[in-house]
Scaffold this motif. Structure first.
Motif, PDB file in Angstrom:
ATOM      1  N   ASN A  76       0.787  -0.851   0.208  1.00 56.91           N
ATOM      2  CA  ASN A  76       0.030   0.514  -0.296  1.00 56.91           C
ATOM      3  C   ASN A  76       0.680   1.633  -0.269  1.00 56.91           C
ATOM      4  OD1 ASN A  76      -3.419  -0.779   0.543  1.00 56.91           O
ATOM      5  ND2 ASN A  76      -2.390  -2.204   1.230  1.00 56.91           N
ATOM      6  N   ILE A  77       2.223   1.241   0.893  1.00 57.36           N
ATOM      7  CA  ILE A  77       2.681   2.609   0.282  1.00 57.36           C
ATOM      8  C   ILE A  77       3.110   2.331  -0.715  1.00 57.36           C
ATOM      9  CG2 ILE A  77       5.327   3.385   0.864  1.00 57.36           C
ATOM     10  CD1 ILE A  77       4.624   2.102   3.481  1.00 57.36           C
ATOM     11  N   ALA A  78       3.698   1.221  -1.583  1.00 60.64           N
ATOM     12  CA  ALA A  78       4.186   1.610  -2.948  1.00 60.64           C
ATOM     13  C   ALA A  78       3.178   1.791  -3.550  1.00 60.64           C
ATOM     14  CB  ALA A  78       4.391   0.134  -3.299  1.00 60.64           C
ATOM     15  N   ALA A  79       1.559   1.506  -3.683  1.00 59.64           N
ATOM     16  CA  ALA A  79       0.782   2.141  -4.721  1.00 59.64           C
ATOM     17  C   ALA A  79       0.073   3.505  -4.155  1.00 59.64           C
ATOM     18  CB  ALA A  79      -0.665   1.207  -3.730  1.00 59.64           C
ATOM     19  N   ARG A  80       1.280   3.566  -3.518  1.00 59.11           N
ATOM     20  CA  ARG A  80       1.218   5.494  -3.489  1.00 59.11           C
ATOM     21  C   ARG A  80       2.175   6.207  -3.928  1.00 59.11           C
ATOM     22  NH1 ARG A  80      -2.627   7.173  -0.471  1.00 59.11           N
ATOM     23  NH2 ARG A  80      -2.112   9.417   0.206  1.00 59.11           N
ATOM     24  N   GLY A  81       2.808   5.527  -4.379  1.00 57.76           N
ATOM     25  CA  GLY A  81       4.125   6.006  -5.379  1.00 57.76           C
ATOM     26  C   GLY A  81       5.280   5.601  -4.845  1.00 57.76           C
ATOM     27  N   VAL A  82       6.106   5.346  -3.562  1.00 56.05           N
ATOM     28  CA  VAL A  82       6.849   5.431  -3.539  1.00 56.05           C
ATOM     29  C   VAL A  82       7.993   3.810  -3.335  1.00 56.05           C
ATOM     30  CG1 VAL A  82       8.305   4.525  -0.771  1.00 56.05           C
ATOM     31  CG2 VAL A  82       6.228   6.618  -0.821  1.00 56.05           C
ATOM     32  N   HIS A  83       8.941   3.872  -3.911  1.00 60.63           N
ATOM     33  CA  HIS A  83       9.732   3.023  -4.589  1.00 60.63           C
ATOM     34  C   HIS A  83      10.053   2.296  -3.063  1.00 60.63           C
ATOM     35  CE1 HIS A  83       9.517   4.631  -8.410  1.00 60.63           C
ATOM     36  NE2 HIS A  83      10.187   5.433  -8.257  1.00 60.63           N
ATOM     37  N   VAL A  84       9.429   1.216  -2.484  1.00 59.40           N
ATOM     38  CA  VAL A  84       9.406  -0.056  -2.130  1.00 59.40           C
ATOM     39  C   VAL A  84      10.890  -1.023  -2.106  1.00 59.40           C
ATOM     40  CG1 VAL A  84       9.153  -1.315   0.021  1.00 59.40           C
ATOM     41  CG2 VAL A  84       7.664   0.414  -0.830  1.00 59.40           C
ATOM     42  N   HIS A  85      11.446  -1.200  -1.652  1.00 58.93           N
ATOM     43  CA  HIS A  85      12.899  -2.251  -1.342  1.00 58.93           C
ATOM     44  C   HIS A  85      12.333  -3.217  -0.138  1.00 58.93           C
ATOM     45  CE1 HIS A  85      14.650  -0.861  -5.052  1.00 58.93           C
ATOM     46  NE2 HIS A  85      13.868   0.038  -5.645  1.00 58.93           N
TER      47      HIS A  85
END
Length: 413
Positions: free
Chosen positions: A28-37
């Motif tokens: 859900n953080i990635a869905a907000r445009g954040v690049h999550v690794h």
């Protein structure tokens, strides 16, 4: 924005039920445009592509053989009470490997924030990387980490060291937050961020509910009491099983369905047999995550009887309570941990004292006797999930944390 997460647990494959809340936070953080690794331990069952749902996966190797992969994934603690044999030996290797993996990634790519899930075991390695790379560290506590810090002086010192170096700290329940403050977390940078659920996912077609009931051999007039979770002591399932004879005196057609697996399953089966509950307690076993909404839909009452176990360990905020609310089901839960944070007693669910089988039975029988109360609690619980106890809201809060600590970091530079 680029965020590097370190976790020791994550669903090992699509449909796995290991730490689904970490996946929900990440996706859900990635869905907000954040690049999550996400940096996570290798595991014999780990089947993740390089990128899934916008999340990049970076497994680190720490064991010479995959059969020895005991680190994380809810496998390091026996019954969630004490560390299994061999875990202490693996710890320095696993921690060093996670540190090395993060150093490699941060050398290759620019990151803005490092986010460690569980202060123990993950925050020490994450803090060292953050210190080396001059990046802000966010630490999220989920329950067993604070328990370990409370029970061991060395672990407590390690947790305090991490708290001191964190730019921000989050807890999924007020109980967990207060315990972290007692361990030395700074209240000025510690925030309560409860988990969420997806009301759309738990809106299931009636045919799916009927399919589950048929698979469980439940008749239309039989009342299905559902409990979902790992079979460990802190889940309190033994007290729910013990409540069944009292429940059956009122409603002989009641059936308890236990979904999950774990170290205490054999004990629970023996307990049910000794109480003469054969046929009244159904052990459904390990159910794929995609099937869980249908089990909620099939149920009449959802129970979450968590307890503080003999060692003092307790849940943070089990997702099952939020998922039951998202499904519009009446909830009976213990009045401990994060449950009072999300359940308004008598309005969106019923809270009972922990380890009290009689009170648990009374609350369940009360719901059986009053269909309109079941309906009201279910409607209000689902509304709460739609309004604020959802993953979109959780993700917004975490992104706000990232932006805050990133800004503070830039100003310090």
């Amino acid at each position: 924005m680029n965020v590097l997460m370190l976790t020791s647990s994550y669903p090992k494959f699509r449909g796995d039920t290991t730490a689904p809340f970490v996946e929900s936070i990440a996706t859900n953080i990635a869905a907000r445009g954040v690049h999550v690794h996400v940096v996570l331990p290798e595991h014999r069952e780990l089947e993740r592509a390089a990128v899934e749902d916008g999340v990049h996966f970076h497994p680190f190797r720490y064991a010479p053989k995959k059969e020895w992969t005991l680190w994380g994934y809810a496998e390091a603690l026996r019954g969630d009470v004490k560390l299994k044999r061999g875990v202490y030996a693996l710890a320095p290797i696993a921690l060093t490997s996670s540190f090395d993996k993060m150093m490699q990634l941060t050398a290759r790519e620019k990151f803005d924030v490092i986010h460690a899930h569980w202060v123990l075991p993950n925050a020490p390695a994450a803090a060292l990387v953050a210190q080396r790379r001059k990046l802000p560290l966010v630490v999220s506590m989920h329950g067993s980490d604070v328990f370990m810090a409370e029970k061991n002086r060395a672990f407590g010192s390690a947790a305090r060291w991490c708290f001191d170096r964190a730019a921000w700290i989050t807890a999924c329940s007020d109980d967990l937050m207060q315990r972290a403050l007692a361990l030395g977390a700074d209240e000025n940078k510690t925030e309560l961020i409860p988990y969420g659920a997806d009301a759309k996912v738990f809106h299931v077609h009636p045919e799916e509910a009927e399919r589950v009931r048929a698979a469980l051999n439940l008749k239309r007039d039989e009342v299905m009491i559902l409990a979902v979770g790992r079979m460990v002591y802190k889940k309190g399932f033994e007290f729910l099983v013990r409540a069944m004879p009292q429940i059956l005196q009122h409603t002989p057609s009641a059936r308890l369905v236990l979904v999950g697996y774990g170290d205490t399953r054999a004990e629970l089966e023996t307990q049910a047999h000794s109480l003469g509950l054969n046929g009244h307690v159904i052990f459904a076993g390990r159910v794929p995550r995609a099937e869980i909404p249908a089990y909620f839909a099939a149920s009449d009452i959802v129970t979450v009887p968590s307890v503080r176990d003999e060692a003092g360990n307790v849940d943070g905020l089990p997702n099952v309570v939020l998922e039951g609310m998202a499904a519009g089901k009446p909830i009976v839960a213990s009045n401990i941990a994060g449950f009072p944070d999300v359940i308004d007693d008598g309005v969106s669910g019923l809270l009972v004292p922990e380890k009290d089988s009689a009170a648990l039975a009374d609350a369940i029988v009360k719901l059986m006797r009053d269909p309109s109360l079941r309906e009201r609690l279910g409607v209000r619980g689902r509304a709460q999930v739609r309004e604020n106890l959802n993953w979109e809201t959780v993700a917004k809060k975490f992104v706000a944390v990232y932006e805050r600590v990133q800004k503070q970091n830039v100003e310090r530079k």
